[in-house]
Design a protein around this motif. Structure first.
Motif, PDB file in Angstrom:
ATOM      1  N   PHE A   4       0.807  -1.215   0.000  1.00  0.00           N
ATOM      2  CA  PHE A   4       0.000   0.000   0.000  1.00  0.00           C
ATOM      3  C   PHE A   4       0.847   1.275   0.000  1.00  0.00           C
ATOM      4  N   SER A   5       2.114   1.159  -0.370  1.00  0.00           N
ATOM      5  CA  SER A   5       2.999   2.313  -0.362  1.00  0.00           C
ATOM      6  C   SER A   5       4.045   2.147  -1.452  1.00  0.00           C
ATOM      7  N   VAL A  16       5.339   9.611   9.372  1.00  0.00           N
ATOM      8  CA  VAL A  16       4.799  10.966   9.200  1.00  0.00           C
ATOM      9  C   VAL A  16       4.532  11.248   7.727  1.00  0.00           C
ATOM     10  N   ARG A  17       5.461  10.895   6.874  1.00  0.00           N
ATOM     11  CA  ARG A  17       5.273  11.090   5.438  1.00  0.00           C
ATOM     12  C   ARG A  17       4.073  10.312   4.930  1.00  0.00           C
ATOM     13  N   PHE A  18       3.981   9.050   5.328  1.00  0.00           N
ATOM     14  CA  PHE A  18       2.900   8.171   4.869  1.00  0.00           C
ATOM     15  C   PHE A  18       1.540   8.718   5.300  1.00  0.00           C
ATOM     16  N   LEU A  24      -6.464   7.731   5.323  1.00  0.00           N
ATOM     17  CA  LEU A  24      -6.699   6.283   5.364  1.00  0.00           C
ATOM     18  C   LEU A  24      -7.646   5.871   4.253  1.00  0.00           C
ATOM     19  N   GLU A  25      -8.714   6.637   4.053  1.00  0.00           N
ATOM     20  CA  GLU A  25      -9.715   6.290   3.041  1.00  0.00           C
ATOM     21  C   GLU A  25      -9.129   6.329   1.634  1.00  0.00           C
ATOM     22  N   GLN A  26      -8.140   7.214   1.400  1.00  0.00           N
ATOM     23  CA  GLN A  26      -7.498   7.271   0.088  1.00  0.00           C
ATOM     24  C   GLN A  26      -6.543   6.097  -0.113  1.00  0.00           C
ATOM     25  N   ALA A  30     -11.824   0.268   2.185  1.00  0.00           N
ATOM     26  CA  ALA A  30     -12.784  -0.507   2.974  1.00  0.00           C
ATOM     27  C   ALA A  30     -13.470   0.410   3.975  1.00  0.00           C
ATOM     28  N   ARG A  31     -14.793   0.309   4.061  1.00  0.00           N
ATOM     29  CA  ARG A  31     -15.546   1.132   5.010  1.00  0.00           C
ATOM     30  C   ARG A  31     -16.109   0.293   6.145  1.00  0.00           C
ATOM     31  N   SER A  32     -16.043  -1.011   5.996  1.00  0.00           N
ATOM     32  CA  SER A  32     -16.477  -1.920   7.053  1.00  0.00           C
ATOM     33  C   SER A  32     -15.485  -3.068   7.115  1.00  0.00           C
ATOM     34  N   VAL A  33     -15.470  -3.759   8.248  1.00  0.00           N
ATOM     35  CA  VAL A  33     -14.602  -4.930   8.361  1.00  0.00           C
ATOM     36  C   VAL A  33     -15.007  -5.983   7.330  1.00  0.00           C
ATOM     37  N   TYR A  34     -16.301  -6.076   7.061  1.00  0.00           N
ATOM     38  CA  TYR A  34     -16.772  -7.025   6.046  1.00  0.00           C
ATOM     39  C   TYR A  34     -16.148  -6.728   4.686  1.00  0.00           C
ATOM     40  N   ASP A  35     -15.925  -5.441   4.381  1.00  0.00           N
ATOM     41  CA  ASP A  35     -15.290  -5.070   3.118  1.00  0.00           C
ATOM     42  C   ASP A  35     -13.906  -5.692   2.971  1.00  0.00           C
TER      43      ASP A  35
END
Length: 345
Positions: A4-5, A16-18, A24-26, A30-35
């Motif tokens: 993811f990086s 800090v850079r990350f 996080l959303e970008q 995932a918006r739910s654990v199920y996702d």
């Protein structure tokens, strides 16, 4: 290349850079654990999500659960719990580490919320936690020759008559009157979609985990979906995980480390989580064969609580453990003497 990086996240400056480059959303949508389970099943449906060891013996044929099967089990569990208590129902469980425990935990979070409980607690403490969490369903292991979980579940039912009791059975014995069977319940459900609509997510409560706190009396700590996703995603990034990783997880599934940093972080990456028997590393066979298990499954992330690592000091390294990238420890302070000896193995 990290998953993811564009660069390894290894120092405070990297963190800090990350964190300032993107939200996080970008980074992870995932918006739910199920996702998490739908996304991993979509990316690599046939990769192994769980490897379940029941004994740890040399000749054991492990139960393997792919990401497609994992999503199916979680979906069926969510639909089953919604059928019993309605969407949004709290589901408490007193279970050892099993594939069914994973289905219970993540299925409960998809349709409502989970209440993982230490099965070593007394029935009165368990009932108090179930009542405080306002759970409608209690999932428990059926009669077992070494564990008194079912006896405690019956006592909790007496204290909380309205609770719906679900039995996870390792045999074909008939169910007691008024008890729901976990296996039959899942078989009767749709595994292709959540029948009650969209999974809970965001700031919805995902789980109430209990902690002893400062008084020794168990208290509940709230987890939201966003909190669990953030913690799990952070573990994925900081551990530089990918779908090729394999972790030996010997922690109980009422433990935050077992479920999040050694669970969700690896599920986000599409990695393989080895469940080191229902008793975890309290199982002497697991300790005896630990190094062989690493070789057999090419584990890349290993470790355990300090007492487990201390026990491993007495077990000769009789296997090729070159697949291990690093070892972890937690839950309490690892004595320096144990750490030094362990690193030399």
């Amino acid at each position: 290349m990290p998953l993811f990086s564009e660069y390894p996240v290894a120092t405070l400056q990297d963190v800090v850079r990350f964190e300032t480059e993107k939200t996080l959303e970008q980074r992870y949508d995932a918006r739910s654990v199920y996702d998490i389970f739908t996304k991993s099943a979509s990316r690599h449906p046939d990769r192994t999500a769980l490897t379940m060891l029941m004994t740890g013996a040399d000749d054991e044929m492990a139960r393997v659960v792919t990401y497609k099967q994992m999503l199916d089990g979680v979906t069926r569990a969510a639909n089953f719990f919604a059928s019993l208590g309605g969407p949004g129902a709290g589901v408490a469980y007193i279970l050892p580490s099993l594939v069914e425990t994973h289905f219970t935990l993540w299925g409960a979070e998809a349709q409502g919320y989970a209440v993982p409980i230490n099965f070593l607690l007394q029935a009165q403490n368990i009932a108090d936690l179930v009542r405080a969490a306002d759970a409608k369903i209690l999932v428990a292991l059926g009669p077992h020759p070494q564990l008194d979980i079912w006896q405690k579940a019956i006592e909790v039912k007496k204290l909380l008559p309205d609770i719906k009791l679900v039995q996870v059975s390792l045999s074909d014995a008939p169910l007691p009157e008024g008890v729901f069977g976990f296996g039959p319940g899942l078989k009767a459900q749709d595994g292709n979609a959540l029948v009650f609509g969209q999974a809970r997510g965001g700031d919805d409560v995902a789980a109430y985990f209990h902690t002893g706190g400062t008084t020794g009396s168990p208290k509940l700590v709230t987890h939201t979906h966003r909190m669990q996703i953030a913690a799990g995603f952070g573990g994925t990034v900081l551990q530089d995980l990918s779908e090729t990783d394999v972790i030996t997880n010997g922690l109980p599934l009422f433990h935050v480390a077992a479920t999040i940093s050694c669970g969700l972080s690896f599920f986000i990456a599409g990695a393989n989580v080895i469940v080191l028997s229902p008793a975890g590393m309290r199982n002497p066979v697991i300790i005896k064969n630990f190094w062989k298990i690493i070789e057999r499954y090419r584990a890349t992330v290993i470790g355990g609580v300090p007492t487990a690592l201390a026990a491993l000091l007495n077990v000769p390294v009789d296997a090729d453990i070159s697949s291990a990238r690093y070892s972890i420890s937690g839950a309490s302070l690892l004595p320096r003497a144990v750490a030094v000896q362990y690193q030399k193995m």
